[in-house]
Design a protein around this motif. Structure first.
Motif, PDB file in Angstrom:
ATOM      1  N   ALA A  69       0.843  -1.196   0.000  1.00  0.00           N
ATOM      2  CA  ALA A  69       0.000   0.000   0.000  1.00  0.00           C
ATOM      3  C   ALA A  69       0.878   1.245   0.000  1.00  0.00           C
ATOM      4  N   ALA A  70       0.776   2.030  -1.056  1.00  0.00           N
ATOM      5  CA  ALA A  70       1.511   3.291  -1.154  1.00  0.00           C
ATOM      6  C   ALA A  70       0.572   4.431  -0.795  1.00  0.00           C
ATOM      7  N   VAL A  71       0.166   4.462   0.468  1.00  0.00           N
ATOM      8  CA  VAL A  71      -0.793   5.454   0.953  1.00  0.00           C
ATOM      9  C   VAL A  71      -0.345   5.967   2.319  1.00  0.00           C
ATOM     10  N   GLY A  72      -0.965   7.055   2.745  1.00  0.00           N
ATOM     11  CA  GLY A  72      -0.707   7.585   4.070  1.00  0.00           C
ATOM     12  C   GLY A  72      -1.707   7.052   5.071  1.00  0.00           C
ATOM     13  N   VAL A  73      -1.369   7.153   6.342  1.00  0.00           N
ATOM     14  CA  VAL A  73      -2.241   6.745   7.443  1.00  0.00           C
ATOM     15  C   VAL A  73      -2.267   7.880   8.453  1.00  0.00           C
ATOM     16  N   LEU A  74      -3.451   8.213   8.933  1.00  0.00           N
ATOM     17  CA  LEU A  74      -3.564   9.257   9.945  1.00  0.00           C
ATOM     18  C   LEU A  74      -3.446   8.651  11.333  1.00  0.00           C
ATOM     19  N   ASP A  75      -2.659   9.284  12.174  1.00  0.00           N
ATOM     20  CA  ASP A  75      -2.376   8.763  13.509  1.00  0.00           C
ATOM     21  C   ASP A  75      -2.878   9.731  14.570  1.00  0.00           C
ATOM     22  N   MET A  76      -3.628   9.196  15.536  1.00  0.00           N
ATOM     23  CA  MET A  76      -4.198  10.010  16.609  1.00  0.00           C
ATOM     24  C   MET A  76      -3.640   9.528  17.947  1.00  0.00           C
ATOM     25  N   SER A  77      -2.329   9.698  18.126  1.00  0.00           N
ATOM     26  CA  SER A  77      -1.673   9.198  19.332  1.00  0.00           C
ATOM     27  C   SER A  77      -1.568  10.240  20.434  1.00  0.00           C
ATOM     28  N   SER A  78      -1.397  11.506  20.061  1.00  0.00           N
ATOM     29  CA  SER A  78      -1.158  12.541  21.059  1.00  0.00           C
ATOM     30  C   SER A  78      -2.002  13.770  20.751  1.00  0.00           C
ATOM     31  N   ARG A  79      -2.047  14.695  21.690  1.00  0.00           N
ATOM     32  CA  ARG A  79      -2.829  15.912  21.496  1.00  0.00           C
ATOM     33  C   ARG A  79      -2.309  16.734  20.328  1.00  0.00           C
ATOM     34  N   GLY A  80      -1.007  16.637  20.083  1.00  0.00           N
ATOM     35  CA  GLY A  80      -0.441  17.368  18.971  1.00  0.00           C
ATOM     36  C   GLY A  80      -0.883  16.862  17.609  1.00  0.00           C
ATOM     37  N   ASP A  81      -1.494  15.658  17.569  1.00  0.00           N
ATOM     38  CA  ASP A  81      -1.967  15.099  16.299  1.00  0.00           C
ATOM     39  C   ASP A  81      -3.353  15.609  15.907  1.00  0.00           C
ATOM     40  N   VAL A  82      -4.098  16.146  16.863  1.00  0.00           N
ATOM     41  CA  VAL A  82      -5.522  16.412  16.642  1.00  0.00           C
ATOM     42  C   VAL A  82      -5.751  17.387  15.492  1.00  0.00           C
ATOM     43  N   ALA A  83      -5.043  18.496  15.480  1.00  0.00           N
ATOM     44  CA  ALA A  83      -5.279  19.519  14.460  1.00  0.00           C
ATOM     45  C   ALA A  83      -4.985  18.990  13.060  1.00  0.00           C
ATOM     46  N   ALA A  84      -3.874  18.253  12.904  1.00  0.00           N
ATOM     47  CA  ALA A  84      -3.508  17.725  11.591  1.00  0.00           C
ATOM     48  C   ALA A  84      -4.517  16.683  11.115  1.00  0.00           C
ATOM     49  N   VAL A  85      -4.976  15.844  12.038  1.00  0.00           N
ATOM     50  CA  VAL A  85      -5.974  14.835  11.671  1.00  0.00           C
ATOM     51  C   VAL A  85      -7.288  15.505  11.285  1.00  0.00           C
ATOM     52  N   GLN A  86      -7.681  16.503  12.051  1.00  0.00           N
ATOM     53  CA  GLN A  86      -8.929  17.208  11.740  1.00  0.00           C
ATOM     54  C   GLN A  86      -8.862  17.854  10.358  1.00  0.00           C
ATOM     55  N   GLN A  87      -7.734  18.462  10.037  1.00  0.00           N
ATOM     56  CA  GLN A  87      -7.578  19.084   8.730  1.00  0.00           C
ATOM     57  C   GLN A  87      -7.609  18.040   7.608  1.00  0.00           C
ATOM     58  N   ALA A  88      -6.940  16.903   7.828  1.00  0.00           N
ATOM     59  CA  ALA A  88      -6.876  15.873   6.795  1.00  0.00           C
ATOM     60  C   ALA A  88      -8.231  15.224   6.540  1.00  0.00           C
ATOM     61  N   LEU A  89      -9.068  15.154   7.570  1.00  0.00           N
ATOM     62  CA  LEU A  89     -10.369  14.507   7.431  1.00  0.00           C
ATOM     63  C   LEU A  89     -11.467  15.462   6.988  1.00  0.00           C
ATOM     64  N   ALA A  90     -11.176  16.734   6.945  1.00  0.00           N
ATOM     65  CA  ALA A  90     -12.170  17.721   6.518  1.00  0.00           C
ATOM     66  C   ALA A  90     -12.634  17.381   5.110  1.00  0.00           C
ATOM     67  N   GLY A  91     -13.925  17.286   4.936  1.00  0.00           N
ATOM     68  CA  GLY A  91     -14.467  16.991   3.623  1.00  0.00           C
ATOM     69  C   GLY A  91     -14.662  15.505   3.347  1.00  0.00           C
ATOM     70  N   ILE A  92     -14.161  14.641   4.245  1.00  0.00           N
ATOM     71  CA  ILE A  92     -14.376  13.203   4.079  1.00  0.00           C
ATOM     72  C   ILE A  92     -15.825  12.872   4.446  1.00  0.00           C
ATOM     73  N   GLU A  93     -16.521  12.206   3.546  1.00  0.00           N
ATOM     74  CA  GLU A  93     -17.914  11.844   3.788  1.00  0.00           C
ATOM     75  C   GLU A  93     -17.989  10.674   4.758  1.00  0.00           C
ATOM     76  N   VAL A  94     -18.851  10.794   5.756  1.00  0.00           N
ATOM     77  CA  VAL A  94     -19.066   9.732   6.730  1.00  0.00           C
ATOM     78  C   VAL A  94     -20.499   9.235   6.632  1.00  0.00           C
ATOM     79  N   ALA A  95     -20.651   7.922   6.553  1.00  0.00           N
ATOM     80  CA  ALA A  95     -21.983   7.324   6.549  1.00  0.00           C
ATOM     81  C   ALA A  95     -21.946   6.111   7.457  1.00  0.00           C
ATOM     82  N   LEU A  96     -22.663   6.198   8.551  1.00  0.00           N
ATOM     83  CA  LEU A  96     -22.653   5.100   9.555  1.00  0.00           C
ATOM     84  C   LEU A  96     -23.896   4.230   9.390  1.00  0.00           C
TER      85      LEU A  96
END
Length: 279
Positions: free
Chosen positions: A252-279
């Motif tokens: 897999a030549a893809v990236g993975v988002l990591d939510m390990s520490s508080r410093g990750d939250v902003a970057a993860v939130q930005q990367a997921l912006a616009g991602i459609e969620v359907a539960l």
């Protein structure tokens, strides 16, 4: 969502296990540089990083992409104290995915966490993932399409380029050794410089994205604690490989988002912006 599932093989696994028992030590640690709102800080302090709001709870995104990959039943492995996760499971079940929980009584390691989901898995193959990572659909779909047991071997350069994970942390990830047929030979945790040089920069790394047959559960029961005093899923995998179980390494030549520490939250939130969620 039917059109999203059109390329999923008929025999692909429909059950997934998310390991959410982790104590979240890094996430609980105070970080004055992390710009969290009050609700995010409160959840971070609890250590339940999978429920941090990044537009909506992080787990919403994880479950939605699993559903895109054909998963219809999901088990969260949690601790007995994790009321928030138990309540979350009850709240989101019944849509595209039926969500249940399994209790890992004590934090005895990843193999022990996987073993807690034995009744949920039954005689089916199951996808097993971390609760603090968002794996792209392409990687999950390829994993689900693999025969038997498998793991995703992530390309290091793609992780560096497309993840929110610093290169020095990726350098410490477990190396995956595969044979000429693309089958797992070994996994080297926390490789030193000599090992990294021997394997080369193109050696894939593991981020704990697994596909297991029911054989994994007996293996989890038969291993001994590691030098850290924990029952490690990698040791159970090594045992199965030694005994002849074939694990396909899915590139897999893809990236993975990591939510390990508080410093990750902003970057993860930005990367997921616009991602459609359907539960």
């Amino acid at each position: 969502m039917a059109d999203q599932n059109q390329n999923i093989p008929a025999d692909a696994p429909t059950r997934a296990v998310i390991l959410a028992r982790g104590l979240g030590t890094r996430m609980r640690r105070a970080d004055d540089t992390a710009q969290l709102d009050e609700q995010q800080a409160q959840v971070a302090a609890s250590g339940v990083k999978a429920l941090i709001d990044v537009g909506r709870p992080f787990l919403d995104y994880v479950i939605s992409v699993l559903a895109d990959a054909g998963v219809t039943e999901l088990c969260l492995v949690i601790g007995p104290e994790h009321d928030m996760l138990r309540e979350y499971a009850a709240r989101v079940t019944g849509g595209r995915v039926r969500v249940t929980t399994a209790i890992q009584a004590e934090p005895r390691g990843t193999a022990d966490a996987v073993a807690a989901a034995r009744d949920f898995a039954g005689d089916q193959r199951v996808i097993v993932l971390n609760s603090d990572n968002y794996y792209p659909r392409a990687a999950l779909t390829a994993l689900a399409a693999a025969p038997g047991s498998a793991l995703v071997g992530f390309e290091r350069a793609a992780l560096v380029q497309s993840s929110n994970i610093p290169a020095d942390r990726i350098r410490a990830f477990a190396l995956v050794a595969a044979d000429a047929e693309g089958h797992l030979r070994d996994i080297v945790e926390k490789p030193d410089d000599e090992t990294l040089a021997a394997y080369g920069e193109d050696a894939p790394v593991s981020m704990n994205a697994w596909l297991f047959t029911p054989a994994i559960f007996d293996a989890c029961e038969r291993i001994e604690p590691s030098v850290r005093g924990e029952l490690e899923i990698i040791d159970a995998v090594r045992l199965l490989v030694e005994e002849g179980e074939t694990f396909t390494v899915v590139p897999a030549a893809v990236g993975v988002l990591d939510m390990s520490s508080r410093g990750d939250v902003a970057a993860v939130q930005q990367a997921l912006a616009g991602i459609e969620v359907a539960l």
